[in-house]
Design a protein around this motif. Sequence first.
Motif, PDB file in Angstrom:
ATOM      1  N   ILE A   2       0.851  -1.186   0.000  1.00 50.25           N
ATOM      2  CA  ILE A   2       0.000   0.000   0.000  1.00 50.25           C
ATOM      3  C   ILE A   2       0.890   1.240   0.000  1.00 50.25           C
ATOM      4  O   ILE A   2       1.889   1.296   0.726  1.00 50.25           O
ATOM      5  N   ASP A   3       0.538   2.227  -0.803  1.00 47.77           N
ATOM      6  CA  ASP A   3       1.345   3.449  -0.831  1.00 47.77           C
ATOM      7  C   ASP A   3       1.250   4.212   0.482  1.00 47.77           C
ATOM      8  O   ASP A   3       2.265   4.568   1.083  1.00 47.77           O
ATOM      9  N   VAL A   4       0.021   4.511   0.932  1.00 44.96           N
ATOM     10  CA  VAL A   4      -0.181   5.300   2.152  1.00 44.96           C
ATOM     11  C   VAL A   4      -1.323   4.698   2.952  1.00 44.96           C
ATOM     12  O   VAL A   4      -2.401   4.430   2.407  1.00 44.96           O
ATOM     13  N   VAL A   5      -1.087   4.498   4.260  1.00 40.30           N
ATOM     14  CA  VAL A   5      -2.141   4.149   5.201  1.00 40.30           C
ATOM     15  C   VAL A   5      -2.373   5.352   6.105  1.00 40.30           C
ATOM     16  O   VAL A   5      -1.428   5.900   6.676  1.00 40.30           O
ATOM     17  N   ILE A   6      -3.622   5.761   6.208  1.00 45.92           N
ATOM     18  CA  ILE A   6      -4.010   6.862   7.088  1.00 45.92           C
ATOM     19  C   ILE A   6      -4.791   6.260   8.245  1.00 45.92           C
ATOM     20  O   ILE A   6      -5.770   5.539   8.029  1.00 45.92           O
ATOM     21  N   VAL A   7      -4.387   6.551   9.461  1.00 50.85           N
ATOM     22  CA  VAL A   7      -5.068   6.034  10.641  1.00 50.85           C
ATOM     23  C   VAL A   7      -5.950   7.149  11.198  1.00 50.85           C
ATOM     24  O   VAL A   7      -5.456   8.179  11.656  1.00 50.85           O
ATOM     25  N   GLY A   8      -7.262   6.942  11.134  1.00 50.85           N
ATOM     26  CA  GLY A   8      -8.218   7.934  11.614  1.00 50.85           C
ATOM     27  C   GLY A   8      -9.080   8.466  10.495  1.00 50.85           C
ATOM     28  O   GLY A   8      -8.566   9.049   9.525  1.00 50.85           O
ATOM     29  N   ALA A   9     -10.402   8.253  10.612  1.00 52.93           N
ATOM     30  CA  ALA A   9     -11.347   8.708   9.592  1.00 52.93           C
ATOM     31  C   ALA A   9     -12.139   9.900  10.078  1.00 52.93           C
ATOM     32  O   ALA A   9     -13.332  10.035   9.804  1.00 52.93           O
ATOM     33  N   GLY A  10     -11.468  10.800  10.809  1.00 52.84           N
ATOM     34  CA  GLY A  10     -12.069  12.087  11.131  1.00 52.84           C
ATOM     35  C   GLY A  10     -11.908  13.029   9.950  1.00 52.84           C
ATOM     36  O   GLY A  10     -11.413  12.645   8.875  1.00 52.84           O
ATOM     37  N   PRO A  11     -12.297  14.287  10.090  1.00 55.55           N
ATOM     38  CA  PRO A  11     -12.211  15.228   8.965  1.00 55.55           C
ATOM     39  C   PRO A  11     -10.805  15.351   8.387  1.00 55.55           C
ATOM     40  O   PRO A  11     -10.640  15.402   7.166  1.00 55.55           O
ATOM     41  N   VAL A  28      -5.287   3.813   1.924  1.00 57.07           N
ATOM     42  CA  VAL A  28      -6.214   3.040   2.751  1.00 57.07           C
ATOM     43  C   VAL A  28      -6.391   3.802   4.053  1.00 57.07           C
ATOM     44  O   VAL A  28      -5.405   4.217   4.678  1.00 57.07           O
ATOM     45  N   VAL A  29      -7.642   4.031   4.463  1.00 57.63           N
ATOM     46  CA  VAL A  29      -7.946   4.723   5.713  1.00 57.63           C
ATOM     47  C   VAL A  29      -8.450   3.692   6.716  1.00 57.63           C
ATOM     48  O   VAL A  29      -9.404   2.955   6.446  1.00 57.63           O
ATOM     49  N   LEU A  30      -7.800   3.626   7.871  1.00 57.17           N
ATOM     50  CA  LEU A  30      -8.197   2.718   8.944  1.00 57.17           C
ATOM     51  C   LEU A  30      -8.857   3.509  10.058  1.00 57.17           C
ATOM     52  O   LEU A  30      -8.307   4.528  10.509  1.00 57.17           O
ATOM     53  N   GLU A  31     -10.013   3.068  10.508  1.00 61.54           N
ATOM     54  CA  GLU A  31     -10.742   3.718  11.603  1.00 61.54           C
ATOM     55  C   GLU A  31     -11.118   2.656  12.625  1.00 61.54           C
ATOM     56  O   GLU A  31     -11.695   1.629  12.288  1.00 61.54           O
TER      57      GLU A  31
END
Length: 499
Positions: A2-11, A28-31
């Motif tokens: 995966i190129d980028v994983v973002i942790v947190g699906a807030g604004p 990929v966004v992980l919440e």
Amino acid sequence: MIDVVIVGAGPNGLMLACELALAGVHPVVLERHAAPTGEPRANGLVGQVVRLLDRRGLYARLSGENAPPSPLPAFTFGAFPLDLTMLAENPHYALGVPQAQLEATLAARATELGVHLRRGHEVVDLRQRSDAVEVQLADGTRLTCRFLVGADGGRSAVRRLAGIDFPGVTNDRSVSRTATVTVPASCLDPGTGGLVALGYGVVPPFQHTRTARGLIAWAPFPGRPAILSTTEWPDTPTSDGTPMSLAELRASVARVLGVDIPLGAADGPGLLRRLAGGNTRIAARYRAGRVLLLGDAAHVHSAIGGPGLNLGLQDAVNLGWKLAATVRGWAPSGLLDTYETERRPVAERVVMSSQAQSALIGPGDEITGLRELFAELLRKPEVTGHIAALMSGADIHYPADPADPLAGRCAPDVVVHDAHGPIRLAELTRTARPLLLDATGAYAEVAAPWRDRVDVVTGTLQGTAATALLVRPDCFVAWSAGDAGTLRAALTRHFGLPL
């Protein structure tokens, strides 16, 4: 991988996801929550972020209006009313949407752009390699990504796992209480919508009102329950750990105003929240190798004046194009590190502003004397203008060529007139691509070697004295009209080597 994983699906996490997707990187966004919590949090956006949302085509979605945003006629600073009509150029905007609506809109936009949003996934460990980050989830799943971004709030697990310190101060002096409420019609001022307190007067709407005993704010939002909040500085702790009640807020209102106001519960799920003390902290670094921090994971501060989303969403837009350029391989050396060098000073100014306002709303005769002086100063347009620029973020000036007066500043609301008619800058920036606006037609050939990543638009420019502007994806000016050599240097410095 995966190129980028973002942790947190807030604004902030969702905004970053949208920015990356616009730049051709699908994160990929992980919440950790299985579904949106619906917990009432921010009640709207204030500052230059409103213009930014317009420049991504999101303002119309959120406001339901086709017209561009208009500046506010008034706001508040440290429980002082700010008369913004006295300003020749008013930089302060607002958009009254609850955070839940903002998150839903950003989540829908991210999905449209092909972002993978995975709810119910909690990060419990991470390990960095020279070329990747290995992420372990609570269910035992392991993911490998080139970069990991922590957008997981003030208690960020990513920040802790990456070993990034979070220095600052914690105080327990204040107690804030907030609830959604109803009040009798007799307690509403028909002219202003303010809260009528017999024996005190009218508490104006959407402002902080200070008394010698505390602070009160009344927010009668159209179409949704009104919110009432107080802040006090008790000599001893006032809570034994029990949940807050409406009766507790009513007693606090009586102490702050010196008179009682009957309060009723709002229909449906309501807000009852008590907060003791607060934190003011900025991460020791925004980046540790391939791990970066965003929004509240990088900085926390008082919510007074509503600066949080203004700061966090603009963090996301600043980081987005730089991280995408790094992933795609055309970023010039050091570009990703400018995320911190540009955004940390902005966070420091927000902290300074919120601390100053916190001091101005405090109790005591000394503070009352200080407020009398501030009231005199705020009658001067130049002082109000300075405060408005600070609170809105319009005073941001990133490091740039000192000989270029516009470089490093937010791009003005230019209108380009070409053979097809007028078009606003906000319509040209929805793709989040670098943009060269050229009124002379002489610069297109200079920018041609960067055509894979820089768009060129020619036409008459209205709204700026410059004859050409190079606009970064975050809508800040990289260069304004000079010679071909300075344009070529700016293109290379910001957008890497040409084809």
